[in-house]
Structures are given as C-alpha cells and as structure tokens.
Design an enzyme around this catalytic site. Structure first.
Site, PDB file in Angstrom:
ATOM      1  N   CYS A  41       3.136  -3.328   4.091  1.00 37.05           N
ATOM      2  CA  CYS A  41       2.295  -2.179   4.411  1.00 37.05           C
ATOM      3  C   CYS A  41       2.943  -1.494   5.604  1.00 37.05           C
ATOM      4  O   CYS A  41       4.130  -1.691   5.853  1.00 37.05           O
ATOM      5  CB  CYS A  41       0.845  -2.600   4.679  1.00 37.05           C
ATOM      6  SG  CYS A  41       0.588  -3.680   6.098  1.00 37.05           S
ATOM      7  N   THR A  72       2.522  -2.002   8.873  1.00 34.27           N
ATOM      8  CA  THR A  72       2.927  -2.962   9.904  1.00 34.27           C
ATOM      9  C   THR A  72       3.065  -4.394   9.399  1.00 34.27           C
ATOM     10  O   THR A  72       3.654  -5.226  10.080  1.00 34.27           O
ATOM     11  CB  THR A  72       1.901  -3.001  11.051  1.00 34.27           C
ATOM     12  OG1 THR A  72       0.658  -3.491  10.537  1.00 34.27           O
ATOM     13  CG2 THR A  72       1.730  -1.637  11.705  1.00 34.27           C
ATOM     14  N   GLY A  73       2.482  -4.718   8.271  1.00 31.44           N
ATOM     15  CA  GLY A  73       2.446  -6.091   7.763  1.00 31.44           C
ATOM     16  C   GLY A  73       1.247  -6.862   8.285  1.00 31.44           C
ATOM     17  O   GLY A  73       0.860  -7.876   7.721  1.00 31.44           O
ATOM     18  N   ASP A  96       0.867  -1.171   0.000  1.00 31.76           N
ATOM     19  CA  ASP A  96       0.000   0.000   0.000  1.00 31.76           C
ATOM     20  C   ASP A  96       0.907   1.225   0.000  1.00 31.76           C
ATOM     21  O   ASP A  96       2.140   1.105  -0.063  1.00 31.76           O
ATOM     22  CB  ASP A  96      -0.985  -0.020   1.178  1.00 31.76           C
ATOM     23  CG  ASP A  96      -0.321   0.101   2.541  1.00 31.76           C
ATOM     24  OD1 ASP A  96       0.920   0.243   2.616  1.00 31.76           O
ATOM     25  OD2 ASP A  96      -1.054   0.061   3.540  1.00 31.76           O
ATOM     26  N   GLY A 151      -2.137  -5.998   8.653  1.00 27.52           N
ATOM     27  CA  GLY A 151      -3.351  -5.959   7.841  1.00 27.52           C
ATOM     28  C   GLY A 151      -3.226  -6.797   6.582  1.00 27.52           C
ATOM     29  O   GLY A 151      -4.174  -7.498   6.194  1.00 27.52           O
ATOM     30  N   ASN A 178       5.452 -23.838   8.941  1.00 31.81           N
ATOM     31  CA  ASN A 178       4.076 -23.513   8.563  1.00 31.81           C
ATOM     32  C   ASN A 178       3.819 -23.512   7.068  1.00 31.81           C
ATOM     33  O   ASN A 178       2.681 -23.310   6.646  1.00 31.81           O
ATOM     34  CB  ASN A 178       3.676 -22.161   9.150  1.00 31.81           C
ATOM     35  CG  ASN A 178       3.851 -22.135  10.650  1.00 31.81           C
ATOM     36  OD1 ASN A 178       4.699 -21.428  11.169  1.00 31.81           O
ATOM     37  ND2 ASN A 178       3.074 -22.932  11.363  1.00 31.81           N
TER      38      ASN A 178
END
Length: 153
Positions: free
Chosen positions: A66, A68-69, A8, A71, A100
């Site tokens: 973004c 913070t990562g 973003d 969202g 994971n």
C-alpha cells in the site's frame, strides 16, 4: 511456493512490478487478490483477504503493498495465526522470517523504490524460520493470540 499478493490503489504499480519479478521464478506461483488498475479499494479488505487465505493454508506466504505498508500489516495481523511485518530494509526482511516466522511481508510504494522492493522480496522468500532462541518467543505470541481470541468471543 504459493504466494497471495494484494495492494490498494496507492501501490498498484509496485504490485505489478513485484508480480513481474515473481513470474521469472519457476518455483513461485502467485494469485493476485487485487486491486485492479484504477480500482479504489479499502486496503483492509485486501489485507484481510490475503491474510485469511494464508491462515487457511491456501497459500504459504503473502505480500501486501500500500502507500506505507503499515495499514496492511495492522489489518493482516488481526487475522488469527498471521504474523505480518513491514519490510523496508534487508535486515527487517530477513529477521521477519528467521526470527518471527512472518508469513506476510508488507511494503509501501511511497516509502521504497521498485528495485529495493524486488531485492527485499528475494531476501524474504529465501529465508525460513530459524527456530532456536526465537522459537519460544513465537510460541508465546501464538499462546497470547489464542488467549485473546478465546476471551474475545
């Protein structure tokens, strides 16, 4: 390896730095899903586009950035079949892949610096799913996901 990458407006600079870093790796090809410089976007739209392309098999992995990562990870994880993880330290970057089998790495420009981000990308790209004791756990995640999406329709 084919990578889908997106951001973003809060992380445009970091995305550009990561793309420049990826250009130096002959074995990596990537596609920029936006945002463009100065473009204001809703990060869920970018996250969904990248995650959907990865889930469809068009790209092996994705990188989303973004502020913070967080969202981006939340939104990407809404796409069936996707496991996205916020990676702000070497151990998390490694384990997101090895334990994971995460196909999407998320980072925040307001959280980490450029050099750390490039270092984490290298760790993440260099790791594969280890299977072993983690395999039944990832399989269970997939089973629960299938159950949820069957009931949600």
């Amino acid at each position: 390896m084919k990578i889908a990458i997106g951001c973003d407006e809060a992380a445009y600079s970091l995305k550009v730095e990561i793309m420049e870093h990826l250009k130096k790796k002959e074995e990596i090809k990537y596609k920029d899903f936006g945002a463009a410089q100065g473009e204001v976007v809703l990060y869920p739209d970018i996250a969904y586009a990248v995650a959907d392309a990865v889930a469809a098999g068009e790209y092996e992995r994705g990188i989303l950035v973004c502020g913070t990562g967080i969202g981006m990870a939340i939104c990407a994880n809404k796409v069936p079949g996707i496991r996205a993880a916020v990676c702000h330290d070497p151990f998390s970057a490694e384990r997101s892949r090895k334990s994971n089998n995460a196909q999407i790495m998320c980072m925040g420009e307001r959280v980490i610096g450029v050099e750390l981000a490039k270092y984490l990308v290298d760790i993440w790209l260099g790791c594969d799913f280890a299977g072993g004791g983690s395999a039944p756990k990832v399989q269970r995640i997939e089973e629960l996901e299938r159950q949820h999406f069957i009931h949600a329709r």
